[in-house]
Design an enzyme around this catalytic site. Sequence first.
Site, PDB file in Angstrom:
ATOM      1  N   GLU A  11       5.140 -18.404 -11.995  1.00 33.39           N
ATOM      2  CA  GLU A  11       4.971 -19.855 -11.768  1.00 33.39           C
ATOM      3  C   GLU A  11       3.500 -20.254 -11.899  1.00 33.39           C
ATOM      4  O   GLU A  11       3.189 -21.369 -12.314  1.00 33.39           O
ATOM      5  CB  GLU A  11       5.512 -20.263 -10.390  1.00 33.39           C
ATOM      6  CG  GLU A  11       7.005 -20.001 -10.193  1.00 33.39           C
ATOM      7  CD  GLU A  11       7.909 -21.122 -10.744  1.00 33.39           C
ATOM      8  OE1 GLU A  11       7.393 -22.146 -11.242  1.00 33.39           O
ATOM      9  OE2 GLU A  11       9.144 -20.948 -10.682  1.00 33.39           O
ATOM     10  N   LYS A  71       0.577 -28.786  -9.466  1.00 28.42           N
ATOM     11  CA  LYS A  71       1.876 -29.294  -9.038  1.00 28.42           C
ATOM     12  C   LYS A  71       1.708 -30.627  -8.300  1.00 28.42           C
ATOM     13  O   LYS A  71       2.483 -31.561  -8.493  1.00 28.42           O
ATOM     14  CB  LYS A  71       2.616 -28.289  -8.151  1.00 28.42           C
ATOM     15  CG  LYS A  71       3.972 -28.841  -7.720  1.00 28.42           C
ATOM     16  CD  LYS A  71       5.012 -27.811  -7.374  1.00 28.42           C
ATOM     17  CE  LYS A  71       6.332 -28.519  -7.046  1.00 28.42           C
ATOM     18  NZ  LYS A  71       7.377 -27.604  -6.600  1.00 28.42           N
ATOM     19  N   HIS A  73      12.653 -23.017 -16.881  1.00 27.94           N
ATOM     20  CA  HIS A  73      13.672 -22.944 -15.837  1.00 27.94           C
ATOM     21  C   HIS A  73      15.095 -23.156 -16.353  1.00 27.94           C
ATOM     22  O   HIS A  73      16.049 -22.731 -15.709  1.00 27.94           O
ATOM     23  CB  HIS A  73      13.372 -23.962 -14.730  1.00 27.94           C
ATOM     24  CG  HIS A  73      12.291 -23.500 -13.800  1.00 27.94           C
ATOM     25  ND1 HIS A  73      11.009 -23.230 -14.227  1.00 27.94           N
ATOM     26  CD2 HIS A  73      12.303 -23.244 -12.462  1.00 27.94           C
ATOM     27  CE1 HIS A  73      10.275 -22.844 -13.185  1.00 27.94           C
ATOM     28  NE2 HIS A  73      11.032 -22.841 -12.101  1.00 27.94           N
ATOM     29  N   ASN A 114       9.925 -27.865 -14.824  1.00 28.90           N
ATOM     30  CA  ASN A 114      11.069 -27.004 -15.151  1.00 28.90           C
ATOM     31  C   ASN A 114      10.845 -26.174 -16.411  1.00 28.90           C
ATOM     32  O   ASN A 114      11.782 -25.550 -16.910  1.00 28.90           O
ATOM     33  CB  ASN A 114      12.337 -27.852 -15.320  1.00 28.90           C
ATOM     34  CG  ASN A 114      12.818 -28.377 -13.984  1.00 28.90           C
ATOM     35  OD1 ASN A 114      12.652 -27.719 -12.960  1.00 28.90           O
ATOM     36  ND2 ASN A 114      13.392 -29.565 -13.990  1.00 28.90           N
ATOM     37  N   HIS A 139      17.380 -20.462 -15.100  1.00 29.56           N
ATOM     38  CA  HIS A 139      18.513 -20.705 -14.199  1.00 29.56           C
ATOM     39  C   HIS A 139      19.805 -20.140 -14.774  1.00 29.56           C
ATOM     40  O   HIS A 139      20.637 -19.601 -14.052  1.00 29.56           O
ATOM     41  CB  HIS A 139      18.689 -22.206 -13.954  1.00 29.56           C
ATOM     42  CG  HIS A 139      17.716 -22.771 -12.979  1.00 29.56           C
ATOM     43  ND1 HIS A 139      17.438 -24.124 -12.905  1.00 29.56           N
ATOM     44  CD2 HIS A 139      16.960 -22.171 -12.023  1.00 29.56           C
ATOM     45  CE1 HIS A 139      16.538 -24.326 -11.956  1.00 29.56           C
ATOM     46  NE2 HIS A 139      16.238 -23.162 -11.407  1.00 29.56           N
ATOM     47  N   HIS A 194      14.053 -15.068  -9.234  1.00 32.41           N
ATOM     48  CA  HIS A 194      13.766 -16.358  -9.867  1.00 32.41           C
ATOM     49  C   HIS A 194      12.575 -16.308 -10.829  1.00 32.41           C
ATOM     50  O   HIS A 194      12.676 -16.731 -11.988  1.00 32.41           O
ATOM     51  CB  HIS A 194      13.533 -17.413  -8.779  1.00 32.41           C
ATOM     52  CG  HIS A 194      13.155 -18.759  -9.301  1.00 32.41           C
ATOM     53  ND1 HIS A 194      14.049 -19.585  -9.936  1.00 32.41           N
ATOM     54  CD2 HIS A 194      11.951 -19.413  -9.307  1.00 32.41           C
ATOM     55  CE1 HIS A 194      13.420 -20.701 -10.307  1.00 32.41           C
ATOM     56  NE2 HIS A 194      12.162 -20.629  -9.930  1.00 32.41           N
ATOM     57  N   ARG A 205       8.085 -35.263 -13.734  1.00 32.17           N
ATOM     58  CA  ARG A 205       8.209 -34.110 -12.834  1.00 32.17           C
ATOM     59  C   ARG A 205       9.062 -33.024 -13.475  1.00 32.17           C
ATOM     60  O   ARG A 205       8.945 -31.843 -13.136  1.00 32.17           O
ATOM     61  CB  ARG A 205       8.799 -34.551 -11.486  1.00 32.17           C
ATOM     62  CG  ARG A 205       8.785 -33.446 -10.435  1.00 32.17           C
ATOM     63  CD  ARG A 205       8.922 -34.009  -9.022  1.00 32.17           C
ATOM     64  NE  ARG A 205       9.058 -32.936  -8.037  1.00 32.17           N
ATOM     65  CZ  ARG A 205       8.971 -33.093  -6.728  1.00 32.17           C
ATOM     66  NH1 ARG A 205       8.751 -34.301  -6.238  1.00 32.17           N
ATOM     67  NH2 ARG A 205       9.096 -32.077  -5.901  1.00 32.17           N
ATOM     68  N   LYS A 250      10.455 -31.171  -1.892  1.00 33.98           N
ATOM     69  CA  LYS A 250      11.886 -30.929  -2.103  1.00 33.98           C
ATOM     70  C   LYS A 250      12.372 -29.928  -1.074  1.00 33.98           C
ATOM     71  O   LYS A 250      11.781 -28.869  -0.902  1.00 33.98           O
ATOM     72  CB  LYS A 250      12.117 -30.339  -3.495  1.00 33.98           C
ATOM     73  CG  LYS A 250      12.163 -31.357  -4.598  1.00 33.98           C
ATOM     74  CD  LYS A 250      12.720 -30.679  -5.847  1.00 33.98           C
ATOM     75  CE  LYS A 250      12.718 -31.594  -7.033  1.00 33.98           C
ATOM     76  NZ  LYS A 250      13.285 -30.919  -8.215  1.00 33.98           N
ATOM     77  N   GLU A 286      11.117 -37.541  -8.778  1.00 32.25           N
ATOM     78  CA  GLU A 286      11.636 -36.882  -9.965  1.00 32.25           C
ATOM     79  C   GLU A 286      12.475 -37.790 -10.849  1.00 32.25           C
ATOM     80  O   GLU A 286      13.684 -37.614 -11.001  1.00 32.25           O
ATOM     81  CB  GLU A 286      12.494 -35.666  -9.582  1.00 32.25           C
ATOM     82  CG  GLU A 286      12.781 -34.801 -10.804  1.00 32.25           C
ATOM     83  CD  GLU A 286      13.271 -33.425 -10.421  1.00 32.25           C
ATOM     84  OE1 GLU A 286      13.853 -33.262  -9.351  1.00 32.25           O
ATOM     85  OE2 GLU A 286      13.051 -32.513 -11.227  1.00 32.25           O
ATOM     86  N   ARG A 294      16.067 -38.132  12.227  1.00 31.59           N
ATOM     87  CA  ARG A 294      15.759 -38.774  10.929  1.00 31.59           C
ATOM     88  C   ARG A 294      14.331 -38.483  10.479  1.00 31.59           C
ATOM     89  O   ARG A 294      13.680 -39.292   9.824  1.00 31.59           O
ATOM     90  CB  ARG A 294      16.019 -40.282  10.988  1.00 31.59           C
ATOM     91  CG  ARG A 294      17.471 -40.609  11.295  1.00 31.59           C
ATOM     92  CD  ARG A 294      17.818 -42.064  11.017  1.00 31.59           C
ATOM     93  NE  ARG A 294      19.184 -42.320  11.457  1.00 31.59           N
ATOM     94  CZ  ARG A 294      19.505 -42.756  12.668  1.00 31.59           C
ATOM     95  NH1 ARG A 294      18.568 -43.022  13.543  1.00 31.59           N
ATOM     96  NH2 ARG A 294      20.768 -42.930  12.980  1.00 31.59           N
TER      97      ARG A 294
END
Lengths: 374, 374
Positions: free
Chosen positions: B191, B232, B253, B250, B257, B272, B246, B149, B242, B127
């Site tokens: 980025e 960031k 993005h 994106n 995407h 990407h 946040r 993330k 998020e 955990r």
Amino acid sequence: MNAIASERKVHVPLGERAYDILIGPGLIARAGAEIASRLKGRKAAIVTDEHVAPLYLDVLVQSLEAAGIASATLVLPAGEKTKSFEHLMTVCDKVLEARIERNDYVIALGGGVIGDLTGFAAGIVRRGVRFVQVPTSLLSQVDSSVGGKTGINSRHGKNLIGVFHQPDLVLADTDVLNSLSAREFRAGYAEVAKYGLIDKPDFFAWLEANWQAVFAGGAARIEAIATSCQAKADVVVADERETGQRALLNLGHTFGHALEAATAYDSARLVHGEGVSIGMVLAHEFSARMNLASPDDARRVETHLKAVGLPTRMAEIPGALPPADVLMDAIAQDKKVKGGKLTFILTRGIGQSFVADDVPASEVLSFLKEKHPQ
Amino acid sequence: MNAIASERKVHVPLGERAYDILIGPGLIARAGAEIASRLKGRKAAIVTDEHVAPLYLDVLVQSLEAAGIASATLVLPAGEKTKSFEHLMTVCDKVLEARIERNDYVIALGGGVIGDLTGFAAGIVRRGVRFVQVPTSLLSQVDSSVGGKTGINSRHGKNLIGVFHQPDLVLADTDVLNSLSAREFRAGYAEVAKYGLIDKPDFFAWLEANWQAVFAGGAARIEAIATSCQAKADVVVADERETGQRALLNLGHTFGHALEAATAYDSARLVHGEGVSIGMVLAHEFSARMNLASPDDARRVETHLKAVGLPTRMAEIPGALPPADVLMDAIAQDKKVKGGKLTFILTRGIGQSFVADDVPASEVLSFLKEKHPQ
């Protein structure tokens, strides 16, 4: 003890992760209404097992439908082997296929295995979706559905992979406990008794006087479950991520786990609650041996657990047990030995348990050799 | 801009999950000392891929060894397919086999794929165990190694399964970027530019003037990476889980995407950062079309990204793209359409991006049809 009631609510105050546990009869049939009155989403994925599905799945699905909640269902094999990576993947896939978003729910309908596996999946799909527990065994109602521990087993050991993911609601339907076998009910009861032994001597005394009413069902059962949930909730709130006092919940579990490992988790020989029962007696006897508690307390614990029909001695486990030093190895693996010392839950008497972090491994081994001579 | 330095530290102040990002040359060779001076454990499991291992694994292992940290290593195939349940299981198993306890470390040595996968494993074994990132691509240094993330892909989409698990330390060794291909470095640079476009117009202007120095390496590169990590970190600290701002990260993005999906994540056609580059130009053009920003801003963004060698137009993607309505479907799947409206990151000019949650899907579709006529 609180006044006896026909339905109880235990609130678990974990800040933004706070949730309620409802305890009472008929909750599966009312699940849709209870969920819809508290949470927003209108879609659910229900995970259950092949033993529970024929008994309660239709009732739950219809209850949700009546409240405007559409559900997808997944029925898994019953048993500890289901807590695997393979089944975790199956559950995640089902939840995604059902297009469960952050405000929808994943519902676990079953005992500890289904709850632990499903809660883990709910904790990792989309980095966490809502989770509702409908525990169907006494053990899961009083133990695994409180506290947010989820997980699966690994070949390296039980529950080694998982997350902390608190449920948003727990519905403990006390009617379903009538379908448990006597052995399964008793095994769950060992954990109920444990809460008394940790720090609630009055509750333990109440159980000694009222255990037959708890087994019979009705208000005493609801009361015992609510007291247990509240006891666990109190410990969890004080130590959510298990850095200290939460270890008290392991009373009886160090010996118990070693016995489960020694019987290869074969439920025909020993189930978890039975291991805990024997383990609690051993913990009290060992505390007496260390001159911390009176031997009378150990006798009192044994007398009660024996009265409800639980095993209290290693010799009661069917089949041969490995020698004391092998049991000791299992304990050492479970707890980590630092400089020949172990952390153990010991007691100064009924309801006076404490975390001891300097128990000599050699003392534990001598004790085990006495209790289990070859 | 801050003064130019040969090593920078960005602190991410997330309470009990706070950590440092060190940015500078030679950090892999100093990893052992940096870790040992900050953290307690003396065991590590290093996860890397077959491209990175021959270049840096020995240096890292020796550096740890010199600091008294024993390490086990796992080398996985390179590429996005490695972000799978199967490899997650492999990593967890390796970490358990290495007997990594809560105070020991799991170390990700690689780009975003290795970081996301390994961070996920670190978040679920026992955990949660300690996690150290050693990002080896520009993209992972400025993006995926900040923010916690982690995750893997599912057949239902990318990054759909994972947890938030903050690292305990990030070591961004700027020397290793010299071994990236020009295309890979540029993709990461998209980025970097993004942080200027979100809310740092001065940083964007600085990049326009200094991008060649950033590409060349040295102090300007360190400065650009540190500014990006700080940008960031600021967003993440304000919105760790998020739920709101946040989403600004994106920028570019949503279109990006959709283009990645339309090219089936085939890196020969589009990686990407290239999708983000085209997406940022589209986001500025769409904002101009909505009369939110001047078309001159879109031209300025395009001019800069083109100057560094990034693609800025859908027509530059090799091979045929599906029609505009299929791209629109991909966007709708990514973002969820509510009552014909989408959430989109739009801008009022360079460094003036904002979250718009009421963008008509019909406008996006018309725009896409203009930009990508059949």
